[in-house]
Design an enzyme around this catalytic site. Structure first.
Site, PDB file in Angstrom:
ATOM      1  N   LYS A 240      10.399   2.247 -20.277  1.00  7.89           N
ATOM      2  CA  LYS A 240      11.681   2.911 -20.059  1.00  7.89           C
ATOM      3  C   LYS A 240      12.040   2.761 -18.599  1.00  7.89           C
ATOM      4  O   LYS A 240      11.354   3.267 -17.705  1.00  7.89           O
ATOM      5  CB  LYS A 240      11.593   4.381 -20.451  1.00  7.89           C
TER       6      LYS A 240
ATOM      7  N   VAL B 146      15.358   0.914 -22.616  1.00  2.00           N
ATOM      8  CA  VAL B 146      13.972   0.803 -23.061  1.00  2.00           C
ATOM      9  C   VAL B 146      13.709  -0.639 -23.504  1.00  2.00           C
ATOM     10  O   VAL B 146      14.473  -1.213 -24.274  1.00  2.00           O
ATOM     11  CB  VAL B 146      13.684   1.751 -24.239  1.00  2.00           C
TER      12      VAL B 146
ATOM     13  N   GLY C 223      16.449  -0.330 -26.883  1.00  2.00           N
ATOM     14  CA  GLY C 223      17.513   0.643 -27.035  1.00  2.00           C
ATOM     15  C   GLY C 223      17.886   1.218 -25.700  1.00  2.00           C
ATOM     16  O   GLY C 223      17.281   0.919 -24.669  1.00  2.00           O
TER      17      GLY C 223
ATOM     18  N   GLY D 281      18.425   4.815 -24.032  1.00  2.00           N
ATOM     19  CA  GLY D 281      18.285   6.255 -24.196  1.00  2.00           C
ATOM     20  C   GLY D 281      19.162   6.974 -23.223  1.00  2.00           C
ATOM     21  O   GLY D 281      19.910   6.352 -22.470  1.00  2.00           O
ATOM     22  N   GLY D 282      19.050   8.270 -23.228  1.00  2.00           N
ATOM     23  CA  GLY D 282      19.889   9.073 -22.356  1.00  2.00           C
ATOM     24  C   GLY D 282      19.630   8.814 -20.880  1.00  2.00           C
ATOM     25  O   GLY D 282      20.463   9.089 -20.046  1.00  2.00           O
ATOM     26  N   PHE D 283      18.484   8.265 -20.551  1.00  2.00           N
ATOM     27  CA  PHE D 283      18.138   8.176 -19.139  1.00  2.00           C
ATOM     28  C   PHE D 283      17.889   6.751 -18.666  1.00  2.00           C
ATOM     29  O   PHE D 283      17.426   6.534 -17.566  1.00  2.00           O
ATOM     30  CB  PHE D 283      16.901   9.024 -18.867  1.00  2.00           C
TER      31      PHE D 283
ATOM     32  N   ASP E 286      17.463  17.580 -26.346  1.00  2.00           N
ATOM     33  CA  ASP E 286      18.188  16.448 -26.932  1.00  2.00           C
ATOM     34  C   ASP E 286      17.435  15.931 -28.148  1.00  2.00           C
ATOM     35  O   ASP E 286      17.186  14.744 -28.277  1.00  2.00           O
ATOM     36  CB  ASP E 286      18.387  15.352 -25.880  1.00  2.00           C
TER      37      ASP E 286
END
Ligand SMILES: *[C@@H]1O[C@H](CO)[C@@H](O)[C@H](O)[C@H]1NC(C)=O
Ligand SMILES: *[C@@H]1O[C@H](CO)[C@@H](O)[C@H](O)[C@H]1NC(C)=O
Ligand SMILES: *[C@@H]1O[C@H](CO)[C@@H](O)[C@H](O)[C@H]1NC(C)=O
Ligand SMILES: *[C@@H]1O[C@H](CO)[C@@H](O)[C@H](O)[C@H]1NC(C)=O
Ligand SMILES: *[C@@H]1O[C@H](CO)[C@@H](O)[C@H](O)[C@H]1NC(C)=O
Ligand SMILES: *[C@@H]1O[C@H](CO)[C@@H](O)[C@H](O)[C@H]1NC(C)=O
Ligand SMILES: *[C@@H]1O[C@H](CO)[C@@H](O)[C@H](O)[C@H]1NC(C)=O
Ligand SMILES: *[C@@H]1O[C@H](CO)[C@@H](O)[C@H](O)[C@H]1NC(C)=O
Ligand SMILES: *[C@@H]1O[C@H](CO)[C@@H](O)[C@H](O)[C@H]1NC(C)=O
Ligand SMILES: *[C@@H]1O[C@H](CO)[C@@H](O)[C@H](O)[C@H]1NC(C)=O
Ligand SMILES: *[C@@H]1O[C@H](CO)[C@@H](O)[C@H](O)[C@H]1NC(C)=O
Ligand SMILES: *[C@@H]1O[C@H](CO)[C@@H](O)[C@H](O)[C@H]1NC(C)=O
Length: 816
Positions: A520, A506, A499, A501-503, A619
């Protein structure tokens, strides 16, 4: 003297500047090229200025923080070619700009020959005003003579009887502020709209003002935003003004004819463009010709709506859409010369930017619009909006666009047979749950900026060491080499992608010892140095709780920064919660869901209260809650805001910390956050877990209540079981479910101090606290209505009827 020397000398001017310590010019001051005056709040300055690539001098108002960014220019069309300019007061009180040869280049030119004493002041909103010192009345102001910039508290206007407009004329080019061919302004006749004109011809149109927003600007559909006001006076003049925001904002029409909204980024000390009017070809006026509809997601973007065909097929096919489309079958009212026209019907086009040249008729009843249109053969389309009333069209429809999920429904008159002989007449589509999300970039951007501006401070204040002795020791956390991780993830192959993610991304990885990990890979945008980064990571890795995802290592090599987590086989909560076909959806019975809610609460409690650090997640949402093999939830991405320091956007795009729909209003709007903003997100999360639906925002007439509004409505009607996910066998747990919805409603209260703390919430859930407070109507429950303008504290009317059903399907085409 040669040009380079001149510009060199001019570049020294600011250094030599004798800044007058005042915001006011009086007649005993002679204002010269090197002088400036600064507004009371130190925001704006008046002084002389040169645009890029020219040594011409102009008297201008610009920002203190950014002296090359002007908001107003006096002698736009008569530049000074040297630094001999002086500003003085004439005998009749006018302000006069003269050059070294005593020629007048500009003057306020207020009529009146009698002597009078005046003074000129630069105000904190950027307005430069000339007032009579004895009467103290304003006799001239720069806001009435706009340059290319539209500022908060400034007005543009249009008189519907005389056509007299106050407009925003763009510069000729970046080096020449003389008014060029582009003009921006308000056109108030019938339904007010904003236009960009090029040599008098429309180039862009905002769509009708609906009391809140410009309905043809999808980015404005957000309940957080009240960006403009529009009002009229008794002379028929309509005014529009941007609201003041908490950061420096300017709307400018640039020399290539686009409106740009720019905001001052105090961290990077530059202007960032947050919105532009013309974003794609569909935004250009009349791209598809008469009756052609434009949809940027289609290819080609132009098409003829049903019942119409291209006027010139060859041109149309080759991508020249200018001649547009024509009706295939004459309307029956035209054929029979019979105004009743019973053999005509209306085709409903959902989510449009309505065409230009609407006529307006006030009515609150959509049926009235239909009847009126049907009875008049020259009416070819109508639409209804609760603020505007009826809109109808009798000229060829030009400049209309199809949007996705936002906009006004347009009803197009067609001959009956055009409506009947289509098998797809009742085409049913599923509205994607992400529908509203595309439309809110505006607010995201605003929140982003606010966060950027304040980010550093927040990041520091949000997470404080409870104990200074907790300083990290880098050696304590396993370090992985880039090579190991690259091999583990098959060179970060997309098949391994779990996926985004916001940063960062992953990946799933397999270590040589067979252990499965989640890697990540952080974007490189973090402004931190390696040592700082490592320190943060080590500190975060010390947080251990069964409801937090465990960090087991990290990797820092060159630009690469990676975090290694334990792998969660059941992925994230949103995957199984919102995908009704997913098997796990059914595994989540009420007991599981209840325990998931409770466990997330405990994880959050640990972050807020129990850990060595006090962490505000910022978040919290289903995709940040991972499930282990026993369906125990674990919060992920906590501490990320900390790791990323003040530089929260993970790449150079406009990404905020926080996700729309989960952000508390005070966070989204003002960037203020606290534990209570996490509580808000937790409340939204609870409702989603209970209902199995995503909190989406629809602003269309019928689909107007959000999930929150639905919960509120059904709770009030004591009809909570209708809110619950249909796959749940709920009858045995009614009491518990109602209680959970009640608690969730308390979490999403508008004001932070009305929301319980996470500690209290856990006590409520576990029934240590039996009696619950009555919730008030949560914020964002209702569709927009006018009572929301400007204030979110006013009492709201009760929610309108809305089918809070589980049925996500709607009909898009409805020929009657
Ligand atoms: C100019 O006049 C104002 C009052 O009219 C006075 O306050 C100010 O000190 C004077 N400034 C100078 C430079 O003489
Ligand atoms: C205005 O600009 C000056 C010099 O550039 C600076 O010293 C001052 O701090 C600025 N004021 C504000 C409020 O930014
Ligand atoms: C200014 O001049 C330089 C050199 O001639 C050129 O590269 C640059 O594009 C110019 N800038 C603008 C805004 O015209
Ligand atoms: C400025 O323009 C005037 C004419 O308006 C001209 O006489 C003068 O030489 C110019 N000065 C410079 C420095 O180019
Ligand atoms: C400039 O011209 C005005 C009249 O136009 C005159 O009153 C004034 O004295 C002149 N100033 C200078 C410095 O010559
Ligand atoms: C002042 O206004 C008059 C008309 O009101 C106009 O003829 C004149 O050119 C203007 N002067 C300047 C310097 O703008
Ligand atoms: C303008 O101010 C001067 C000096 O302060 C004063 O002598 C004069 O009478 C004033 N003129 C008018 C029209 O008020
Ligand atoms: C801007 O326009 C002026 C004429 O109005 C022209 O002389 C100049 O070269 C132009 N500058 C640029 C950068 O295009
Ligand atoms: C302007 O506003 C007033 C109310 O303030 C309203 O009565 C009037 O009809 C409006 N005029 C126009 C032309 O819309
Ligand atoms: C005008 O704004 C558009 C959109 O931001 C941009 O693409 C264009 O380069 C700008 N033009 C100038 C001259 O800055
Ligand atoms: C497109 O068609 C119009 C009308 O036939 C014609 O005037 C125009 O030149 C064409 N434009 C192009 C780019 O071919
Ligand atoms: C309708 O009226 C027009 C003139 O108004 C006439 O030319 C036409 O023949 C009429 N058509 C029918 C079907 O009566």
């Amino acid at each position: 003297m040669n040009k380079n020397i001149i510009s060199f000398v001019l570049s020294l001017v600011p250094l030599l500047c004798l800044c007058l310590d005042t915001d006011t010019l009086t007649s005993n001051i002679t204002f010269r090229d090197s002088d400036t005056i600064i507004s009371g709040g130190h925001v704006f300055k008046l002084g002389f200025f040169s645009p890029v690539n020219t040594t011409n001098r102009y008297l201008a108002v610009f920002y203190n923080v950014s002296e090359k960014t002007t908001v107003w220019i006096a002698n736009r069309d008569r530049p000074l070619n040297d630094s001999s300019g002086t500003v003085t007061f004439s005998r009749n009180g006018n302000l006069v700009l003269t050059n070294g040869r005593n020629e007048t280049l500009w003057s306020t030119n207020v009529t009146g020959t009698y002597p009078r004493n005046t003074s000129a002041q630069i105000q904190n909103n950027g307005n430069f005003v000339l007032s009579d010192t004895s009467t103290r009345s304003i006799i001239w102001e720069s806001f009435s003579h706009p340059s290319d910039v539209f500022l908060p508290t400034m007005r543009i206007s249009d008189n519907i009887y005389t056509g007299h407009k106050m407009v925003i004329p763009a510069w000729k080019n970046e080096s020449d502020p003389e008014p060029g061919s582009w003009i921006g302004g308000l056109e108030a006749l019938n339904v007010p709209q904003i236009f960009i004109w090029n040599n008098g011809r429309p180039y862009w149109r905002s769509g009708p003002w609906n009391g809140m927003i410009l309905s043809g600007v999808p980015d404005m559909y957000s309940p957080y935003l009240a960006l403009f006001s529009l009002w009229n006076d008794t002379t028929g003049t309509f005014y529009m003004t941007p609201h003041e925001l908490r950061f420096l904002t300017r709307y400018s029409l640039n020399s290539t004819g686009n409106i740009e909204t720019t905001m001052w980024n105090n961290q990077q000390r530059k202007w960032d463009v947050t919105w532009v009017a013309v974003q794609n070809e569909c935004d250009v006026y009349q791209t598809c010709g008469p009756f052609g509809s434009c949809n940027i997601r289609d290819s080609p973007i132009c098409s003829c709506t049903r019942g119409f065909e291209p006027v010139n097929n060859e041109e149309w096919e080759s991508g020249n859409w200018t001649s547009g489309c024509a009706r295939r079958r004459q309307l029956s009212c035209e054929q029979s010369n019979n105004t009743s026209g019973n053999r005509d019907g209306f085709l409903r086009l959902r989510f449009t930017k309505v065409p230009d040249f609407a006529e307006r008729f006030p009515s609150s009843q959509p049926d009235v619009c239909r009847t009126r249109c049907m009875s008049n053969c020259s009416c070819i389309a109508y639409a209804h909006d609760s603020y505007i009333g009826c809109m109808s069209w009798s000229e060829p429809l030009v400049d209309f666009q199809m949007f996705n999920g936002v906009g006004i429904d347009l009803f197009l008159r067609l001959e009956a047979s055009e409506l009947d002989n289509h098998s797809d007449r009742m085409l049913v589509i599923i509205i994607p749950v992400v529908v509203g999300f595309a439309a809110i970039s505006f607010v995201m951007i605003i929140a982003w900026f606010w966060n950027k501006r304040k980010g550093k401070r927040f990041a520091k204040s949000a997470i404080v060491f409870k104990d200074e002795s907790e300083k990290a020791n880098v050696e304590e956390l396993p370090l992985f080499s880039f090579e190991i991780l690259s091999n583990a993830t098959n060179q970060f192959h997309e098949n391994h992608l779990l996926g985004r993610g916001g940063f960062g991304f992953v990946y799933k990885g397999y270590l040589e010892n067979g252990k499965v990990i989640a890697v990540k890979r952080l974007s490189t945008a973090s402004g931190q140095g390696t040592e700082e980064f490592m320190n943060e990571v080590v500190v975060i890795s010390k947080l251990q709780h069964r409801n937090l995802v465990r960090l087991i290592g990290c990797c820092v090599e060159g630009e690469e920064k990676m975090l290694i987590y334990e792998y969660m086989p059941n992925k994230s909560l949103d995957g199984c919660l919102f995908d009704p076909n997913h098997l796990s959806h059914k595994i989540l019975d009420w007991k599981k869901r209840f325990s998931i809610i409770e466990s997330i609460g405990r994880g959050l409690m640990y972050l807020h209260k129990d850990s060595i650090l006090k962490i505000i997640h910022r978040d919290l949402k289903p995709s940040n809650v991972l499930l282990d093999e026993d369906w125990n939830p674990k919060i992920s991405d906590f501490g990320m805001a900390r790791i990323f320091g003040g530089n929260e956007d993970f790449d150079n795009t406009s990404r905020v910390v926080g996700t729309y729909g989960y952000m508390a209003p005070e966070y989204a709007m003002e960037g203020r956050f606290s534990e209570k903003s996490d509580v808000y997100s937790f409340g939204v999360l609870m409702l989603e877990i209970i209902s199995g639906k995503k909190n989406t925002h629809y602003y269309n007439q019928e689909l107007s209540l959000s999930l929150l509004g639905c919960a509120w409505k059904l709770w009030n009607e004591e009809n909570c079981l209708n809110f619950v996910d249909q796959t749940i066998e709920s009858s045995n747990f009614e009491g518990e479910i109602v209680r959970c919805i009640h608690i969730a409603l308390l979490c999403i209260q508008e004001f932070p101090n009305e929301r319980p703390s996470i500690q209290t919430i856990l006590s409520m859930i576990s029934r240590e606290i039996i009696n619950l407070q009555m919730p008030k109507q949560p914020v964002f429950a209702e569709k927009w209505n006018r009572s929301h303008v400007g204030t979110i504290t006013t009492q709201r009317s009760s929610p309108v009827g809305y089918p809070c059903s589980n049925d996500l399907t709607i009909t898009v085409l409805d020929g009657r």
